[in-house]
Enzyme design. Structure first.
Site, PDB file in Angstrom:
ATOM      1  CB  VAL A  45      51.763 -52.995   6.408  1.00  0.00           C
ATOM      2  CG1 VAL A  45      53.284 -52.888   6.419  1.00  0.00           C
ATOM      3  CG2 VAL A  45      51.153 -51.890   5.556  1.00  0.00           C
ATOM      4  CB  THR A  89      41.439 -47.220  19.377  1.00  0.00           C
ATOM      5  OG1 THR A  89      42.275 -48.347  19.103  1.00  0.00           O
ATOM      6  CG2 THR A  89      40.736 -47.459  20.702  1.00  0.00           C
ATOM      7  CG  HIS A 111      43.806 -46.114  28.769  1.00  0.00           C
ATOM      8  ND1 HIS A 111      43.288 -45.647  29.948  1.00  0.00           N
ATOM      9  CD2 HIS A 111      42.850 -45.902  27.832  1.00  0.00           C
ATOM     10  CE1 HIS A 111      42.063 -45.177  29.737  1.00  0.00           C
ATOM     11  NE2 HIS A 111      41.780 -45.332  28.455  1.00  0.00           N
TER      12      HIS A 111
END
Length: 623
Positions: free
Chosen positions: A276, A142, A558
């Site tokens: 993954v 990010t 956030h």
């Protein structure tokens, strides 16, 4: 004569590159080293990060965001350890380096492009009431697509973590890790004990500032908000923004921690464009022994001799834990996954919610960010001269921050509840080409409120109002076993109506600041077009703003607490204060998903701190 350009900014920049390439031979002969000095080396020399698995590694780090890059760089400082860093996305390019293009990055493959479940109480201005939840996908995570705001948080945030049983995480104990990461270039703070000048991550003033920003900072002071260093002794007050840029270019986790050391570290292996799919676990000992991944069309199992570390972020780390049999027993059994370790993964999700506005118009000209106001001289100055003070270095238009208390606050006097983010623009700033689409706003919102500003090239600014301590709590869960489908994400915004009231307090104070002399001298006035869906409310009344808050809802990505940190006695905790997954061996989570409570901050700075501290925790265990 100043040439102005009226085509989309991304095309402007591509044309500028073509122009620069076609001028004099001297300019054409800029060598790779000169381009690297300008921060542009990877235009012509994209690195190849395709280290396919070879045997086993001491540490496997899954996710190359702020925490993952930091951790991989620090662990690989030991030449006796091998580190394998695995990233689902690709590599930064020129577009990532240009701060003003931050909104456009949310429309690219560098964003996971998550959306929330349809919200009942928020995001009514978004298509299908789904909030966009941007997360970075690529080396840098990010930090490669965000708005570069550097904001650590409040002393009381970290002290409250420690008070909840997270020993080692008080403010005095984490401050050295913030400082370790930082290389500050901040005017007037050269000798501040709260800043360091020798770390890998650049923190600097944004050199481009509009006259609107200067007037706002003066007006906030006239309204009683003192000037402050919000990363210093006191967070309360107004400040020009501090940014993760280096000489006016984005400085991501990849640029700061990985790119400088990669050629020197034969023990650091990196694989991009790899997913993954689960952690490999020895169920007899409950030990992580490696990971399964897909790269291209090939499946690999990679072994870890010491630890597997998930740094995949607040959505992907919990998803990987659950795909590996670690999570809520009811969720895992419902989708047919065996339960290796029952833990409350994803049961908590906190996020900061904003109101996108209010927006104010002014009598100035040429101050608001519009693509038509980027000139050819701006572009050539930015690229060829490395000028950090052009409009291209504006971090998506963000220029100043204010931290303040709500009248209804129950927090101590030095602990803010609200933040104002001053933006010299709005959704109109990119003519509806990026931010509107990236945030999932409806056409009706843009056409009614912002298109008239765009068509008139009307100077204006926006004050985003953000709440720090929401009472509404969301969650995340899996709805099937397919690792390539999104988890279900329900932030549950504004379920608690008190959150709306805090933002209402903020809107009122934002309007009061604009009535101060410094902004009134510019003819500042509230944009008085009613928000679609709120026309039945008296414009400017409390009920009107409550409607606007639920409509113009906007998150700044956030999200925290999906792998919450806490002692074993805490029934909500997923990892220990050492970031070890409870009940498991050789498995840690190192990213913002471990943050136990919503911080009084944007979360990127904390991610770097968590990576730095985790490196010491791991070294302490294995040395």
């Amino acid at each position: 004569m100043m040439i102005r350009l009226s085509i989309p900014l991304g095309q402007v920049l591509l044309l500028a590159l073509a122009f620069a390439a076609a001028t004099t031979k001297r300019q054409q002969q800029l060598n790779v080293e000169q381009l690297r000095q300008l921060g542009l080396g990877n235009i012509i020399n994209l690195p190849n990060y395709t280290d396919l698995p070879r045997g086993s590694y001491d540490f496997i780090v899954v996710g190359a965001g702020a925490a993952g890059c930091t951790l991989a760089a620090r662990l690989s400082e030991n030449p006796n350890w091998t580190v394998y860093l695995i990233e689902a996305g690709g590599v930064e390019n020129l577009m990532h380096l240009i701060p003003v293009l931050a909104p456009m990055l949310q429309l690219t493959a560098s964003n996971w492009n998550y959306k929330s479940q349809p919200q009942r109480h928020a995001c009514r201005g978004m298509n299908n009431h789904e909030c966009a939840l941007p997360r970075g996908k690529g080396l840098g995570g990010t930090s490669s697509i965000n708005f570069m705001i550097y904001n650590r948080g409040n002393r009381r945030d970290f002290d409250s973590w420690a008070e909840r049983g997270n020993h080692g995480w008080s403010y005095d104990e984490v401050l050295p890790y913030f400082l370790r990461s930082e290389s500050a270039h901040l005017q007037g703070l050269e000798h501040s004990p709260y800043h360091n000048h020798s770390g890998p991550l650049s923190v600097e003033d944004v050199r481009f500032r509009s006259s609107l920003a200067h007037a706002y900072v003066r007006a906030a002071q006239q309204a009683g908000h003192s000037r402050t260093d919000y990363n210093g002794e006191s967070q309360l007050g107004v400040s020009y923004v501090q940014a993760n840029t280096l000489k006016g270019r984005r400085h991501s986790a990849f640029s700061a921690y990985i790119e400088p050391v990669r050629p020197l570290r034969k023990n650091l292996h990196i694989l991009t464009m790899a997913r993954v799919t689960r952690v490999l676990i020895d169920e007899s000992t409950k030990s992580a022994i490696g990971v399964e991944l897909l790269h291209g069309r090939r499946r690999f199992e990679v072994r870890a001799r010491k630890e597997v570390i998930l740094s995949a972020g607040a959505f992907n780390s919990p998803q990987l834990l659950m795909l590996s049999g670690i999570g809520p027993e009811d969720n895992l059994r419902a989708i047919g996954l065996p339960v290796v370790q029952a833990l409350p993964v994803g049961k908590l999700l906190y996020d900061h919610m904003c109101h996108f506005g209010p927006t104010f118009v002014t009598n100035t000209t040429g101050q608001t960010t519009f693509p038509t106001r980027v000139t050819l001289s701006d572009i050539l100055s930015f690229y060829l001269a490395g000028n950090p003070a052009t409009r291209l270095s504006s971090i998506g238009g963000v220029e100043a921050l204010t931290f303040l208390k709500s009248p209804r606050s129950r927090r101590p006097s030095d602990w803010p509840d609200l933040e104002f983010i001053f933006v010299a623009g709005s959704l109109a700033s990119d003519e509806g080409t990026a931010l509107k689409l990236g945030a999932n706003f409806k056409d009706e919102i843009y056409d009614t409120l912002y298109r008239p500003l765009q068509l008139a090239s009307q100077d204006h600014f926006t004050l985003l109002v953000m709440q720090f301590d929401p009472k509404s709590v969301g969650r995340l869960w899996l709805h099937n076993r397919n690792p390539f489908t999104w988890p279900k994400i329900d932030p549950n915004y504004f379920r608690n109506e008190e959150d709306v009231e805090y933002l209402l307090d903020g809107i009122k104070e934002a309007i009061r600041i604009t009535q101060m002399p410094a902004l009134q001298a510019l003819g500042t006035r509230l944009l008085d077009r009613p928000v679609p869906g709120c026309e039945h409310k008296l414009f400017g009344s409390d009920d009107y703003w409550r409607c606007s808050i639920r409509t113009m809802s906007y998150t700044l990505h956030h999200q925290v607490a999906t792998c919450r940190m806490g002692p074993a006695s805490d029934p909500t905790a997923v990892v220990s204060p050492e970031l070890k997954v409870h009940g498991m061996r050789k498995l840690r989570v190192v990213d913002t998903s471990v943050i136990p409570l919503p911080p009084t901050a944007h979360t990127n700075a904390a991610a770097f701190m968590i990576g730095e501290k985790a490196a010491d925790l791991i070294r302490g265990d294995w040395l």
